[in-house]
Design a protein around this motif. Structure first.
Motif, short mmCIF file in Angstrom:
data_model
loop_
_atom_site.label_atom_id
_atom_site.label_comp_id
_atom_site.label_asym_id
_atom_site.label_seq_id
_atom_site.Cartn_x
_atom_site.Cartn_y
_atom_site.Cartn_z
N GLN A 236 0.83 -1.21 0.00
CA GLN A 236 0.00 0.00 0.00
C GLN A 236 0.86 1.27 0.00
N LEU A 237 2.02 1.18 0.69
CA LEU A 237 2.85 2.38 0.81
C LEU A 237 3.93 2.48 -0.28
N LYS A 238 3.97 1.47 -1.13
CA LYS A 238 5.02 1.40 -2.15
C LYS A 238 5.11 2.68 -3.00
N SER A 239 3.94 3.20 -3.36
CA SER A 239 3.92 4.38 -4.25
C SER A 239 3.99 5.70 -3.49
N VAL A 240 4.05 5.62 -2.16
CA VAL A 240 4.14 6.86 -1.38
C VAL A 240 5.60 7.28 -1.34
N THR A 241 6.04 7.91 -2.45
CA THR A 241 7.43 8.33 -2.56
C THR A 241 7.47 9.84 -2.76
N THR A 242 8.65 10.41 -2.64
CA THR A 242 8.79 11.86 -2.80
C THR A 242 8.14 12.33 -4.10
N GLY A 243 7.26 13.31 -3.99
CA GLY A 243 6.61 13.87 -5.18
C GLY A 243 5.24 13.29 -5.46
N SER A 244 4.91 12.16 -4.85
CA SER A 244 3.59 11.57 -5.11
C SER A 244 2.52 12.38 -4.37
N SER A 245 1.28 12.22 -4.80
CA SER A 245 0.18 12.99 -4.20
C SER A 245 -0.78 12.04 -3.52
N GLU B 113 0.73 15.55 14.73
CA GLU B 113 0.89 14.65 13.58
C GLU B 113 -0.44 13.93 13.36
N VAL B 114 -0.57 13.35 12.18
CA VAL B 114 -1.80 12.61 11.88
C VAL B 114 -1.50 11.12 11.95
N GLN B 115 -2.33 10.39 12.67
CA GLN B 115 -2.21 8.93 12.68
C GLN B 115 -3.16 8.38 11.62
N ALA B 116 -2.57 7.88 10.54
CA ALA B 116 -3.36 7.57 9.35
C ALA B 116 -4.33 6.41 9.59
N ASP B 117 -5.59 6.60 9.16
CA ASP B 117 -6.59 5.53 9.11
C ASP B 117 -6.75 5.03 7.68
N THR B 118 -6.87 5.99 6.75
CA THR B 118 -7.05 5.61 5.35
C THR B 118 -6.01 6.31 4.50
N LEU B 119 -5.69 5.68 3.39
CA LEU B 119 -4.72 6.26 2.44
C LEU B 119 -5.28 6.09 1.04
N GLU B 120 -5.29 7.18 0.30
CA GLU B 120 -5.67 7.14 -1.12
C GLU B 120 -4.51 7.76 -1.88
N ILE B 121 -4.07 7.09 -2.93
CA ILE B 121 -2.98 7.66 -3.72
C ILE B 121 -3.56 8.28 -4.98
N TYR B 122 -3.33 9.59 -5.14
CA TYR B 122 -3.83 10.25 -6.36
C TYR B 122 -2.89 9.98 -7.52
N GLY B 123 -1.59 10.20 -7.28
CA GLY B 123 -0.64 10.04 -8.38
C GLY B 123 0.72 9.67 -7.85
#
Ligand code: 4AD
Ligand code: MG
Length: 462
Positions: free
Chosen positions: A61-70, A88-98
């Motif tokens: 799920q976090l693979k695409s959460v890299t520098t510059g991604s949205s 800080e935010v303790q994440a519940d949900t993650l949506e990757i735009y780009g």
């Protein structure tokens, strides 16, 4: 859930609340138990830390959460245990735009040079530095409108395409729809501009002043704020081919009123930025210019020195300094001379007045000495000339004499002369180079770094 901008998230009242945040990933770090993302959405220089508990998210799920991604994250805002942030935010949900491929994203690494970033002008607003500069620039534009609005000035929109080429402020960019590889010609071999779009030669304006004078002699006090264009091949850190200028023009103002307004105006803008762009200015000071904040406060708190060109030249001649361009009465002052007066001699901003008429524009009010005109340039530390202006020649005959002396083609200028024929009044105005003000306030040193998409010779890529 409604999105909260990061600039608003640091309000203590939000601690404990569920929030929805959206932005671009600046960095991700961590281990197999927990991952930390620094998220920025452009609303502030501050990043928001988002914490991913890896019991609840997979590596995939976090693979695409890299520098510059949205990304879009929802979660609970809590007080932060770590250093460097209050919450800080303790994440519940993650949506990757780009995503942003780490092998290709140009801003993958930190610490790029400003020169490198100029080549990436389409992405550089995503860096801390350019985010800060662009927010300060926006705040200054707002301060300018606020200042004039509070003073009862009217915002006048002057044309960008003009048929008059006699302001003399600089070389112009021609505007034409004629086919350049098949130009129509008149019988005597000249280009036939009667076939051009406007039926005559036209160009992009170098200044809105002449039309501004029409506004001032009707509405009393106006200002323009728009882009101006100069086709000079001057590759300096202080010149652009397309820059924004603010030009107030006031009926019933003499030169001293003009100087008072210019000084009050600049101080207002600098003070506004100090009060409203604290985080950004502190960031810029820390990274580029340790004396920035002190210099800004100094300008706000001290009177500008006022002296004549003649007195200024005398100081320069007696300085014993070897200048690259020798200086004597009659020469146009170079930036090195202006900066000597401001930074070394007076150590504060200077308003220089009464320049030789030969080096100033035809419309400036002529002094009785027959040699000088009622010009005023405001000179600033690190910048040199930041404002140029004058009282205007209100006397029709004196103005015409000067126009004839200079052989200025006035056939397209009858409308300007009408201000002196019908109800002429003493009036004055000036032009502030917006990017030079942004340079001063941000402490940047190259004007290409304070406008989103600089236009300079051989540079119009973005
Ligand atoms: O001194 P300038 O040429 O004056 C005028 O255009 C007058 N019509 C203004 C007026 O009286 N209404 O230009 C005014 C200011 C300069 O002091 C400088 O700050 C800025 O505009 N400026 C430039 N800024 C960036 N790039 C350039 N090529 C600039 N040329 C002038
Ligand atoms: Mg000037």
């Amino acid at each position: 859930m409604k999105r909260t901008k990061i600039v608003d998230i640091f309000a203590p009242a939000l601690i404990g609340c569920e929030v929805s945040v959206k932005g671009w990933v600046r960095t991700r770090r961590g281990n197999k138990y927990v991952q930390f993302v620094a998220l920025n959405d452009g609303s502030t220089i501050k990043n928001l830390q988002v914490v991913f508990d890896m019991n609840r998210f997979t590596d995939d799920q976090l693979k695409s959460v890299t520098t510059g991604s949205s990304i879009h994250v929802t979660g609970r805002l809590v007080e932060s245990q770590g250093k460097g942030q209050t919450c800080e935010v303790q994440a519940d949900t993650l949506e990757i735009y780009g995503s942003a491929d780490p092998n290709e994203y140009p801003l993958q690494k930190k610490g790029h040079t400003l020169e490198f970033l100029r080549e990436k002008a389409h992405l550089r607003p995503r860096t801390n530095t350019f985010g800060a500069v662009l927010r300060v620039r926006s705040a200054l534009a707002f301060a300018i409108h606020k200042f004039f609005n509070e003073k009862g000035f009217f915002y006048l929109h002057t044309p960008l395409i003009t048929a008059s080429d006699c302001e003399g402020a600089g070389a112009m960019f021609q505007v034409t729809t004629l086919p350049l590889n098949d130009l129509p010609h008149t019988d005597d071999g000249q280009v036939d501009y009667s076939k051009d779009f406007f039926g005559k030669p036209t160009a992009l304006t170098v200044s809105g002043q002449l039309e501004g004078e029409l506004g001032a002699t009707a509405l009393g006090a106006i200002y323009t704020f728009g882009p101006t264009f100069r086709a000079e091949n001057s590759n300096t850190p202080r010149h652009l081919s397309e820059f924004w200028m603010i030009e107030p023009e006031m009926a019933f103002y003499e030169i001293s009123d003009n100087m008072d307004l210019a000084e009050e105006f600049i101080k207002y803008c600098v003070k506004y930025a100090l009060e409203n762009c604290k985080d950004d200015i502190e960031f810029l000071a820390g990274h580029f210019d340790k004396e920035l904040i002190e210099r800004l406060k100094f300008v706000v708190d001290h009177d500008f020195v006022r002296l004549t060109y003649t007195e200024g030249v005398k100081i320069l001649e007696e300085s014993g300094r070897k200048f690259e361009f020798p200086v004597h009465w009659g020469t146009d002052l170079q930036s090195e001379h202006e900066r000597y007066l401001v930074e070394e001699h007076f150590k504060r901003p200077v308003i220089l007045t009464d320049y030789p008429k030969e080096i100033k524009a035809f419309y400036m009010k002529q002094n009785d000495d027959g040699k000088t005109v009622r010009a005023m340039d405001v000179l600033f530390p690190k910048i040199g000339e930041i404002i140029g202006g004058s009282e205007r020649e209100a006397d029709y005959n004196k103005l015409m004499t000067r126009i004839n002396e200079l052989d200025i083609p006035m056939k397209d200028m009858w409308w300007y002369l009408d201000t002196r024929r019908f109800g002429t009044v003493p009036h004055s105005g000036f032009g502030l180079g917006f990017e030079r003000l942004v340079l001063f306030v941000t402490g940047m040193t190259n004007i290409r770094d304070v406008i989103p998409f600089p236009r300079t010779p051989n540079n119009a890529e973005f």
